[in-house]
Scaffold this active site. Structure first.
Site, PDB file in Angstrom:
ATOM      1  N   SER A   1     -12.518  54.377 -34.860  1.00  0.00           N
ATOM      2  CA  SER A   1     -13.237  55.503 -34.279  1.00  0.00           C
ATOM      3  C   SER A   1     -14.308  56.082 -35.193  1.00  0.00           C
ATOM      4  O   SER A   1     -15.198  56.779 -34.728  1.00  0.00           O
ATOM      5  CB  SER A   1     -12.250  56.602 -33.903  1.00  0.00           C
ATOM      6  OG  SER A   1     -11.561  57.061 -35.050  1.00  0.00           O
TER       7      SER A   1
ATOM      8  N   HIS B   1     -10.890  53.733 -28.015  1.00  0.00           N
ATOM      9  CA  HIS B   1     -12.347  53.620 -27.890  1.00  0.00           C
ATOM     10  C   HIS B   1     -12.792  52.302 -27.250  1.00  0.00           C
ATOM     11  O   HIS B   1     -13.949  52.155 -26.901  1.00  0.00           O
ATOM     12  CB  HIS B   1     -13.007  53.777 -29.265  1.00  0.00           C
ATOM     13  CG  HIS B   1     -12.921  55.180 -29.780  1.00  0.00           C
ATOM     14  ND1 HIS B   1     -13.836  56.154 -29.460  1.00  0.00           N
ATOM     15  CD2 HIS B   1     -11.989  55.788 -30.540  1.00  0.00           C
ATOM     16  CE1 HIS B   1     -13.495  57.298 -30.023  1.00  0.00           C
ATOM     17  NE2 HIS B   1     -12.366  57.097 -30.694  1.00  0.00           N
TER      18      HIS B   1
ATOM     19  N   LYS C   1     -12.012  58.881 -23.478  1.00  0.00           N
ATOM     20  CA  LYS C   1     -13.240  58.218 -23.939  1.00  0.00           C
ATOM     21  C   LYS C   1     -13.994  57.677 -22.721  1.00  0.00           C
ATOM     22  O   LYS C   1     -14.550  58.451 -21.983  1.00  0.00           O
ATOM     23  CB  LYS C   1     -12.896  57.125 -24.963  1.00  0.00           C
ATOM     24  CG  LYS C   1     -12.709  57.647 -26.373  1.00  0.00           C
ATOM     25  CD  LYS C   1     -11.500  58.439 -26.588  1.00  0.00           C
ATOM     26  CE  LYS C   1     -11.399  59.026 -27.962  1.00  0.00           C
ATOM     27  NZ  LYS C   1     -10.147  59.746 -28.157  1.00  0.00           N
TER      28      LYS C   1
HETATM   29  N1  PMP Z   1      -6.748  57.340 -31.048  1.00  0.00           N
HETATM   30  C1  PMP Z   1      -8.004  57.257 -31.508  1.00  0.00           C
HETATM   31  C2  PMP Z   1      -8.445  56.017 -32.194  1.00  0.00           C
HETATM   32  C3  PMP Z   1      -8.870  58.326 -31.357  1.00  0.00           C
HETATM   33  O1  PMP Z   1     -10.119  58.249 -31.830  1.00  0.00           O
HETATM   34  C4  PMP Z   1      -8.414  59.501 -30.703  1.00  0.00           C
HETATM   35  C5  PMP Z   1      -9.306  60.720 -30.507  1.00  0.00           C
HETATM   36  N2  PMP Z   1     -10.603  60.623 -30.789  1.00  0.00           N
HETATM   37  C6  PMP Z   1      -7.115  59.533 -30.245  1.00  0.00           C
HETATM   38  C7  PMP Z   1      -6.305  58.444 -30.431  1.00  0.00           C
HETATM   39  C8  PMP Z   1      -6.581  60.756 -29.561  1.00  0.00           C
HETATM   40  O2  PMP Z   1      -7.074  60.811 -28.280  1.00  0.00           O
HETATM   41  P1  PMP Z   1      -7.317  62.156 -27.452  1.00  0.00           P
HETATM   42  O3  PMP Z   1      -8.602  62.737 -27.919  1.00  0.00           O
HETATM   43  O4  PMP Z   1      -7.400  61.609 -26.066  1.00  0.00           O
HETATM   44  O5  PMP Z   1      -6.151  63.039 -27.667  1.00  0.00           O
END
Ligand code: PMP
Length: 426
Positions: free
Chosen positions: A213, A241, A272
């Site tokens: 990410s 992602h 996402k």
């Molecule tokens: N896993 C990854 C790789 C993320 O980047 C994120 C949040 N950006 C999450 C899990 C958590 O997801 P959420 O924002 O839907 O809670």
């Protein structure tokens, strides 16, 4: 925090040598009182920090409006995870509106007890079918989904082996499970091999991301799977992602690398490319039946609002029906990265629609972040410990909805703002 702070109004000089990692010791006699040094550091850095939590005044589209220094500012949005441009899609909005009229706002209960609706069941079946699995379960957040799944499956005598660049939700899930938590160097097979050797004989779970990410690179899935399998370890992939954005049909990094049949459990988020909120995990009925009772963030937390479930169902229909959205996303990503590189911006190891613009210095990053906003480009500031100190950067995400004109305008502003500043210090 006031949004119309001026650089000159900072009480003291912001100490850019300090970072969040310097304030984790509880030095007060009450856990509800944060360290005084932290509060002072935050106050002195108020102008720098005013770059965080910007208020959006419109949709998370390719161009949007944010509140910058107390005034609405039109910006080219390189911040939102709206990869396929579905956040504001008329069919999605209309599906959400219909669900709102029928089901009202909230689910008003845990899915185990009273929060499940026929729409939730429909989405479970739809996600499982899309990813060719037996069953699926939904979480009210992606973070909670990762946390609940990992902590629900791992036990004290197990070993979690995480890539060093893994998201905190994955690490927190492993810590919560009270299993042994090990790390291996990012995408490094020899380092993974060594970690797996260290705890031979224990149940081991290798935890990686489809697309990382912050760095925007893929996990080296084939190599990692070969290595894990040679040690009889399982692999958990966070497809947050990569889901809908990668693979011919949008089934994520596992589809992209042709390894879906080697992955027993698929985890992803609806925050996402689905452009909503929530998380899911899909796999064998027995595994999910167990998880429904042992993932605390599932059973002890309210179900997703039906309005979101309906929107996600529609987003999935569109993502399946319109593969050209993925083509546009990848064309835009390639174009934008090549242009950034051609003006001398370091995008690290990114090969996807997420790309760091490496600055490598905290004070300069905040200065330039303000300058970019003032000029109408919205990128996310990424500071240590989210990335190593020498990789402090902006993160840009492109989407299918950006036009070439949007990207070119952003590139011009970035070239004017970042390129001279980076050259000066080269
Ligand atoms: N896993 C990854 C790789 C993320 O980047 C994120 C949040 N950006 C999450 C899990 C958590 O997801 P959420 O924002 O839907 O809670």
């Amino acid at each position: 925090m006031s949004s119309n702070l001026n650089r000159r109004e900072s009480v003291q000089e912001f100490d850019a040598k300090l970072s969040l990692a310097d304030f984790v010791v509880g030095d007060s006699d009450d856990p509800l009182t944060p360290p005084l040094a932290f509060t002072q550091w935050r106050q002195a850095g108020a102008w720098e920090a005013s770059i965080y939590e910007p208020e959006m005044l419109a949709t998370a589209d390719a161009r949007t409006i944010i509140n910058y220094e107390g005034r609405p500012r039109s910006v080219i949005n390189l911040c939102s995870y709206n990869y396929l441009g579905l956040a504001n899609h008329p069919e999605v909005i209309s599906a959400a509106r219909d669900a709102l009229a029928k089901y009202g706002l909230g689910a008003c209960g845990s899915p185990l007890l009273s929060g499940m609706t026929d729409l939730h069941r429909q989405l479970e079946r739809r996600v499982a079918g899309f990813l060719r699995r037996e069953d699926a379960m939904l979480f009210n957040s992606g973070f909670g989904g990762a946390l609940g799944t990992i902590s629900g499956l791992l036990r004290k005598t197990d070993v979690a082996i995480l890539d060093t660049r893994s998201h905190l939700s994955l690490r927190d899930g492993a810590v919560l499970s009270r299993s042994r938590v090990d790390r291996f160097e990012h995408n490094d097979l020899a380092s993974l091999d060594a970690a797996l050797h260290r705890r031979k004989g224990r149940r081991q779970l290798v935890i990686v991301e489809g697309i990382y990410s912050m760095d925007g690179d893929f996990a080296n899935l084939k190599g990692l799977l070969d290595m894990a399998e040679s040690h009889r370890a399982s692999v958990f992939i966070d497809e947050a992602h990569s889901m809908l954005g990668c693979g011919t049909h949008g089934r994520g990094a596992a589809e992209h690398f042709g390894v879906e049949t080697r992955i027993p459990l698929v985890y992803g988020t609806f925050s996402k490319a689905f452009a909503a909120v929530g998380g899911f995990v899909t796999g064998a009925v027995e595994t999910l039946d167990y998880l429904r009772f042992y993932a605390h963030s599932y059973g002890y937390s309210c179900a997703l609002p039906p309005v979101i479930v309906a929107a996600v169902l529609k987003a999935l229909d569109i993502a399946e029906r319109e593969p050209q959205l993925r083509v546009r996303l990848w064309d835009n990503a390639r174009y934008f990265r090549e242009q950034l590189n051609s003006i001398g911006i370091d995008t690290g190891t990114s090969t996807t629609y997420i790309m760091p613009l490496v600055i490598g210095d905290r004070a300069r990053m905040y200065q330039l972040g303000h300058e970019l906003r003032r000029r109408g480009v919205w990128v996310a500031p990424v500071d240590y410990p989210a990335v190593p100190e020498d990789r402090i950067c902006f993160r840009a995400c492109v989407t299918a909805n950006h036009t070439r004109a949007d990207l070119d305008e952003a590139l011009n502003i970035i070239a004017d703002t970042l390129a001279p500043a980076l050259l000066q210090n080269a």
